[in-house]
Design an enzyme around this catalytic site. Sequence first.
Site, PDB file in Angstrom:
ATOM      1  N   SER A  92       0.818  -1.219   0.000  1.00 48.77           N
ATOM      2  CA  SER A  92       0.000   0.000   0.000  1.00 48.77           C
ATOM      3  C   SER A  92       0.845   1.260   0.000  1.00 48.77           C
ATOM      4  CB  SER A  92      -0.889  -0.009   1.244  1.00 48.77           C
ATOM      5  OG  SER A  92      -0.088  -0.338   2.366  1.00 48.77           O
ATOM      6  N   THR A 195      -1.493   2.959   4.534  1.00 53.27           N
ATOM      7  CA  THR A 195      -0.502   4.030   4.508  1.00 53.27           C
ATOM      8  C   THR A 195       0.481   3.938   5.654  1.00 53.27           C
ATOM      9  OG1 THR A 195      -2.105   5.510   3.546  1.00 53.27           O
ATOM     10  CG2 THR A 195      -0.350   6.550   4.803  1.00 53.27           C
ATOM     11  N   THR A 213       1.912   6.933   0.652  1.00 52.11           N
ATOM     12  CA  THR A 213       0.968   5.859   0.319  1.00 52.11           C
ATOM     13  C   THR A 213       0.809   5.697  -1.193  1.00 52.11           C
ATOM     14  OG1 THR A 213      -1.272   5.048   0.820  1.00 52.11           O
ATOM     15  CG2 THR A 213      -1.083   7.357   0.222  1.00 52.11           C
ATOM     16  N   ARG A 223      -7.354   9.829  -8.569  1.00 52.07           N
ATOM     17  CA  ARG A 223      -7.829  10.023  -7.197  1.00 52.07           C
ATOM     18  C   ARG A 223      -6.654  10.359  -6.256  1.00 52.07           C
ATOM     19  NH1 ARG A 223      -6.825   7.490  -1.887  1.00 52.07           N
ATOM     20  NH2 ARG A 223      -8.745   7.614  -0.693  1.00 52.07           N
ATOM     21  N   THR A 246      -4.555   6.999   8.839  1.00 52.84           N
ATOM     22  CA  THR A 246      -4.647   5.932   7.851  1.00 52.84           C
ATOM     23  C   THR A 246      -6.115   5.531   7.723  1.00 52.84           C
ATOM     24  OG1 THR A 246      -3.797   3.745   7.220  1.00 52.84           O
ATOM     25  CG2 THR A 246      -4.172   4.121   9.557  1.00 52.84           C
ATOM     26  N   GLY A 247      -6.418   4.845   6.625  1.00 57.31           N
ATOM     27  CA  GLY A 247      -7.803   4.428   6.413  1.00 57.31           C
ATOM     28  C   GLY A 247      -8.422   5.144   5.228  1.00 57.31           C
TER      29      GLY A 247
HETATM   30  N1  ASP Z   1      -5.462   7.030   3.706  1.00 56.20           N
HETATM   31  C1  ASP Z   1      -4.999   6.446   2.477  1.00 56.20           C
HETATM   32  C2  ASP Z   1      -5.848   6.934   1.333  1.00 56.20           C
HETATM   33  O1  ASP Z   1      -7.052   7.076   1.486  1.00 56.20           O
HETATM   34  C3  ASP Z   1      -5.031   4.966   2.453  1.00 56.20           C
HETATM   35  C4  ASP Z   1      -4.415   4.240   3.597  1.00 56.20           C
HETATM   36  O2  ASP Z   1      -4.393   4.640   4.736  1.00 56.20           O
HETATM   37  O3  ASP Z   1      -3.901   3.195   3.321  1.00 56.20           O
HETATM   38  O4  ASP Z   1      -5.318   7.106   0.262  1.00 56.20           O
END
Ligand code: ASP
Length: 334
Positions: A92, A195, A213, A223, A246-247
């Site tokens: 990721s 991330t 990330t 995006r 993260t998320g």
């Molecule tokens: N926050 C990151 C995103 O939405 C993804 C992740 O945390 O892995 O791009």
Amino acid sequence: MQNRRSFLRTSALGAAAAPVLLDGCAPEGPASSRAGSNVDPKDEIRPVALSTWDHGLAANDAAWEILTGGGSALDAAEAGVRVSEADPEVTSVGYGGRPDRSGHVTLDACIMDEQGRCGSVAFLQHIMHPISVARQVMEKTPHVMLVGQGALDFALVNGFEQENLLHPDAAAAWETWKDENGAAQPTIDIDNHDTIGMLTLDQAGNLSGACTTSGAAFKYHGRVGDSPIIGAGLYVDNEIGGATATGWGEAVIRAVGCFLVVELMRQGYTPQEACELAVERVIEKNPDWRSIQVGFIALGKNGDHGGFCIAPGFNYAIRTPDEGNRLLDSGSRI
Ligand code: ASP
């Protein structure tokens, strides 16, 4: 550890809402007495490296070498997250990151130092270490953020090498995803979404942070998530503390999550309390919160730290002189 998919796809399990953890009133006393915004100069400053997920352990090790050698929090944060960027097993971030719907690996990253300087790149392709490009944006330009072709041009002019970042495993995962989902709209049901965000405190008592990330796997081409957005995916205020996220990035952006965490710490909440309150805010701003995941970590000026997320499955790595390098399971709202 919960796998990447289960992290993001919070199930209806345990969905009975927990009571709001804090009543929204700022705690008594100045921030300095609780979040440690003022460190007594007589106190020995003990370095800290704090980062998201289990790949944060290796990142912390790299940061630690710099911190214990008397290096800066900024250098440590950059060096730490570069480990994840180069590791093809971290699917990721950077090389090995999952591509977007059209098979392109596109990267987002930002960095912030103790002077409040910051740099960011978004929708950057072909560069293994977007965090170092973000640092050069911060140090060599009057800007904060470069995106897409402009970010790539800037990287190439500044000596970064153009590389193919689509690892064979990521290409295979994309083929499988296309077979199974190719015609579908992207949804929050996205695999592999972890991330690395890192916060560092150096021996001089300065804070910095870095976040990098490949974003949501199989996202729309173009995006950009929260991770390169100062205040959303990362924020550092050297008077108070830092936070990273993260998320599901869209949910973090809606709440300007990391700025919120730091502002809550400024009001006197501890890093742990601030992360919990910020998760509550994300929940308020995102009606679909039961089907997404968001996690925050925070580091106070005095080395206090915390982490919290919506649903079980988020962990983070902390390295301190006393306790070594360890992985902590975050508390969760569900
Ligand atoms: N926050 C990151 C995103 O939405 C993804 C992740 O945390 O892995 O791009």
